[in-house]
Each structure stands twice: as structure tokens, then as C-alpha cells.
Design an enzyme around this catalytic site. Structure first.
Site, PDB file in Angstrom:
ATOM      1  CG  LEU A 148      33.667  30.890 -16.766  1.00  0.00           C
ATOM      2  CD1 LEU A 148      34.217  32.284 -16.567  1.00  0.00           C
ATOM      3  CD2 LEU A 148      32.648  30.540 -15.698  1.00  0.00           C
ATOM      4  CB  THR A 171      38.458  28.911 -25.423  1.00  0.00           C
ATOM      5  OG1 THR A 171      37.517  30.006 -25.472  1.00  0.00           O
ATOM      6  CG2 THR A 171      38.137  28.018 -24.236  1.00  0.00           C
ATOM      7  CE  LYS A 183      26.136  40.379 -29.272  1.00  0.00           C
ATOM      8  NZ  LYS A 183      25.376  39.928 -30.452  1.00  0.00           N
ATOM      9  CG  PHE A 210      45.126  30.910 -20.654  1.00  0.00           C
ATOM     10  CD1 PHE A 210      45.201  30.194 -19.473  1.00  0.00           C
ATOM     11  CD2 PHE A 210      45.141  32.292 -20.582  1.00  0.00           C
ATOM     12  CE1 PHE A 210      45.281  30.827 -18.237  1.00  0.00           C
ATOM     13  CE2 PHE A 210      45.218  32.952 -19.364  1.00  0.00           C
ATOM     14  CZ  PHE A 210      45.286  32.216 -18.183  1.00  0.00           C
ATOM     15  CG  LEU A 211      45.161  30.008 -27.285  1.00  0.00           C
ATOM     16  CD1 LEU A 211      45.347  30.629 -28.663  1.00  0.00           C
ATOM     17  CD2 LEU A 211      43.678  29.758 -27.004  1.00  0.00           C
ATOM     18  CB  ALA A 212      50.000  25.864 -24.385  1.00  0.00           C
ATOM     19  CB  THR A 213      46.220  23.487 -21.661  1.00  0.00           C
ATOM     20  OG1 THR A 213      45.602  24.754 -21.425  1.00  0.00           O
ATOM     21  CG2 THR A 213      47.570  23.456 -20.956  1.00  0.00           C
ATOM     22  CG  HIS A 291      26.976  34.506 -35.623  1.00  0.00           C
ATOM     23  ND1 HIS A 291      28.146  34.676 -36.333  1.00  0.00           N
ATOM     24  CD2 HIS A 291      27.343  34.068 -34.388  1.00  0.00           C
ATOM     25  CE1 HIS A 291      29.180  34.361 -35.557  1.00  0.00           C
ATOM     26  NE2 HIS A 291      28.719  33.988 -34.380  1.00  0.00           N
TER      27      HIS A 291
END
Length: 409
Positions: A148, A171, A183, A210-213, A291
């Protein structure tokens, strides 16, 4: 932006090779020097870049003005939200902007690798146009994972050639990797992030709440990018992951374990490497570790592999390559592979075979301007670059890795 322009006159004598800026005359506006028409210019510019990355706990608490004021004075905001994030946090986002008395509009966007393309960029641009966003004073807010944020960032870099935006990663991989650099990019054909720009967000706000979900697979996915920093430059971070990594995944970074130090060291390590080489003029980049082969493997495996899982496969392979070159010992090799497994990350995949890996290396060489510039670990917490990897060595390392992945543990 500071700009200097030096006209160069046609060479008529040896003295004409000396560069000089002609004096401006009212009649010719500086276009002529001693009667000679100016026909060549060298333009030199410097664009200062400054952006903020900061941890902001309780970001959606209406008492906290950070989100409303990020990137500029509080005003109208277009908020592009990943569809899953909207399901989980849509009501809180609405309540936040209403409480802060900010005029806003939400654009809910599906975001995953299969729709990481220009069509998604155009959807964001259409929303920006419909919203009537101003040129500089109304930064777009991107709330979601790495896909996103990449899509929104590319749309903002293209819209009026430069529109500011704010990143709010939701995330783990977005928080420690995709959210902190300059970038943007989307996939093109079978190539990962082949179309993109350098357009850093005005601000990145990091809230581990936010990481809790987040489900455990996506937490492990983000752990791969933390492990990248640990293996190539931060031994202390590796020791923290070895001691606490599985617990951090289990408790989603919400418990009393060493989550704060892990996150801050990971972000600091990334920014420390990115800052002096933000536009990648120097192509030896330690953060390219993991990478080199993963972009090809990830795209060919879609939708099976997540980005961090593909990165971990790459690191497992290059760990074995490094051990074959005696850059780390067998005990260190086993310790690295064991930690990958404990973090619930894959260490082998059927696509890790000579043809695919050969294609991946060929594409990487093109991407790195004709040289491999392949990062390899030296021990745990340091690294080097090599340019002499052969197909035979690559195939042998892949065979070793397959054998190690099948060995009883």
C-alpha cells in the site's frame, strides 16, 4: 533547491576552455559573452532532503495530534487505507479525524503483490484528483503494509510531479523496512518493483500497537527483514532475536520482552545504511542482503511466498554460500538456519534450483550495473561484497541447502 547555471561559449581559442559565467547585459539577459552566442549550459542543482521517522505510540488516540499534523498544519486529508486495515481500524480512524476536526476522505484500497501495479497507482491518482488535493499543503496519508505504501508513494511522486505524503505502516515489514526509505515502486511484468521513483515520505509514524492484530505468518514475514539487518551489520540484534524472537512473534510485540530494542535497532540500522546513499548512487548496498535472488523467486512463486519469506530463502542460500567460502564457520551456519526455523521462516523452496537462481543472478547483475555486488555475511553481524560467484558454486550451494533443509533436527 539551490541551482547554478554556467553557460559555455563555443571554443575559439585555448582561453575559451576556461569556464566562466557571463555578465548579464540588459539587452541580452546574459545570453551573450563578448559577442559570442551561448549554446551550451551545465546545470548543477542540490536538493536538500529531510524526512522524519519516529515511533508514535497510541497514534489513533484522539488526544494525540501527531497524525493530524504530520507533514504540515492540520487541514484536509486524503487517507488511503488498505482494505484489511479499514476492516480492523476504520471506526477508530473515523473517530480520530472527527475528534481532531479534520476534514478527511477515506480511499479504501486492496493491496497485495498481485495488484501492486500501475492500475492501483491510477486508482489513487483518481482519488487525489477527485479530492482536489492541493500542491503542497495537504499530504496524503498512507495506512497499510509495504505494498500500500509503495503504491501511494508512487502515485504521489507522479501527481503534479511531487505531492507530499505520510506513511503509517501497519505491518512489521512496513514498520522496519518499507516505511523508512525513499523508494516507491510497483511490479511490471514478471519483475518486482521494476517501475518506481525515489520519493521519501514527509514523515513516517511508527506505532507497534498495529502489530497486535497481525497474524503470526505476517509477523514472521517482517522478522526476516529484521534478521537481514542483524546478519549483515548488527550482532547484538542477532543475539536479541536468538533469545527472544519466537516470543516476540507469539506476543505480537505487545509483551514485556525486548521488543522495543529489537524494533529500534532494526529501524536505526536501516536508516544508518540508507541515509548516506539514499538515491543509490553507490550500488554496493548492505541492505541488498537477501534481495539478490529473492525478487525472481518471489514473483515466480506468487501467491505462495510473502516478501519476507522469499528474502529469508535468499539469506539461507547466501549463508550456505558464505560457509562454503569460509566466511563463517559451520556452527554459525547452523545457528543462523536454526533461528530462521524458530522464527517460522522457510529455508528452502523447490524454486531454489540452478535455472531459476541463474536467471535471478542475471537480472540482479543488470540491476547492479553489470556487476554482481553480491552481499555475503562475514560471521554474524558483518558482511562483504563479491563479484565472482559462478553457476557451479551457486548450484552446489543450493544442493547443500536442500540437503540441510531435509536433515533431521
Amino acid at each position: 533547491m539551490t541551482t547554478s547555471t554556467t553557460p559555455t561559449t563555443p571554443a575559439t581559442s585555448a582561453a575559451a576552455n576556461t569556464s566562466a559565467t557571463p555578465a548579464a547585459a540588459p539587452a541580452d539577459h546574459g545570453l551573450f559573452t563578448t559577442g559570442e552566442p551561448v549554446s551550451s549550459w551545465t546545470v548543477t542543482t542540490a536538493l536538500p532532503v529531510s524526512y522524519q521517522v519516529r515511533f508514535t505510540p497510541h497514534l489513533l488516540d484522539p488526544a494525540d495530534p501527531a497524525l493530524a499534523r504530520a507533514g504540515g498544519p492540520a487541514g484536509r486529508r486524503l487517507v488511503v487505507v488498505e482494505a484489511r486495515v479499514h476492516e480492523l481500524y476504520g471506526d477508530r480512524i473515523h473517530r480520530y479525524f472527527l475528534a481532531r476536526r479534520v476534514a478527511y476522505e477515506l480511499c479504501v484500497l486492496p493491496a497485495h503483490e498481485r495488484v501492486k501495479d500501475m492500475e492501483s497507482v491510477f486508482r489513487v491518482a483518481e482519488q487525489m484528483d477527485r479530492f482536489g488535493i492541493s500542491r503542497r499543503g495537504e499530504p496524503v496519508i498512507a495506512m497499510g503494509g509495504g505494498v500500500l505504501m509503495d503504491v501511494v508513494g508512487l502515485a504521489c511522486s507522479l501527481y503534479r510531479r511531487s505531492t507530499p505524503f505520510v506513511r503509517v505502516p501497519t505491518t512489521l515489514i512496513g514498520l522496519v523496512d518499507a516505511g523508512v526509505g525513499a523508494k516507491t515502486g510497483v511490479n511490471f511484468g514478471r519483475h518486482k518493483n521494476r517501475l518506481g521513483t525515489y520519493h521519501p515520505a514527509t514523515a513516517t509514524l511508527l506505532d507497534p500497537a498495529f502489530l497486535a492484530t497481525l497474524d503470526h505468518r505476517h509477523l514472521s514475514n517482517g522478522m526476516a527483514e529484521i534478521l537481514k539487518v542483524a546478519l549483515i551489520k548488527d550482532r547484538r540484534l542477532f543475539e536479541l532475536l536468538d533469545a527472544h524472537g519466537p516470543d516476540l512473534v507469539a506476543e505480537r510485540f505487545q509483551g514485556p520482552t525486548a521488543g522495543t530494542e529489537v524494533l529500534t535497532r532494526a529501524v536505526h540500522g536501516m536508516l544508518e545504511e540508507l541515509q548516506p546513499n539514499l538515491w543509490e548512487h553507490r550500488l554496493e548496498r548492505s541492505m541488498d542482503y537477501g534481495h539478490s535472488f529473492s525478487p525472481t523467486v518471489e514473483m515466480r512463486a506468487l501467491p505462495e511466498l510473502l516478501h519476507g519469506e522469499a528474502v529469508c530463502l535468499d539469506m539461507a542460500l547466501t549463508t550456505v554460500l558464505a560457509a562454503r567460502r569460509a566466511l563463517l564457520d559451520l556452527e554459525q551456519r547452523e545457528r543462523v538456519l536454526a533461528l530462521m526455523r524458530r522464527l517460522r521462516l522457510p529455508v528452502f523452496h523447490p524454486l531454489m534450483e540452478p535455472d531459476t537462481l541463474g536467471d535471478a543472478l542475471t537480472d540482479t547483475v543488470r540491476h547492479r550495473d553489470g556487476r554482481q555486488r553480491l552481499p555475503l555475511p562475514v560471521g554474524i553481524g558483518d558482511g562483504c561484497f563479491v563479484d565472482d560467484l559462478t553457476p557451479a558454486e551457486l548450484a552446489a550451494a543450493a544442493a547443500d541447502l536442500e540437503e540441510l533443509s531435509c536433515a533431521p533436527r
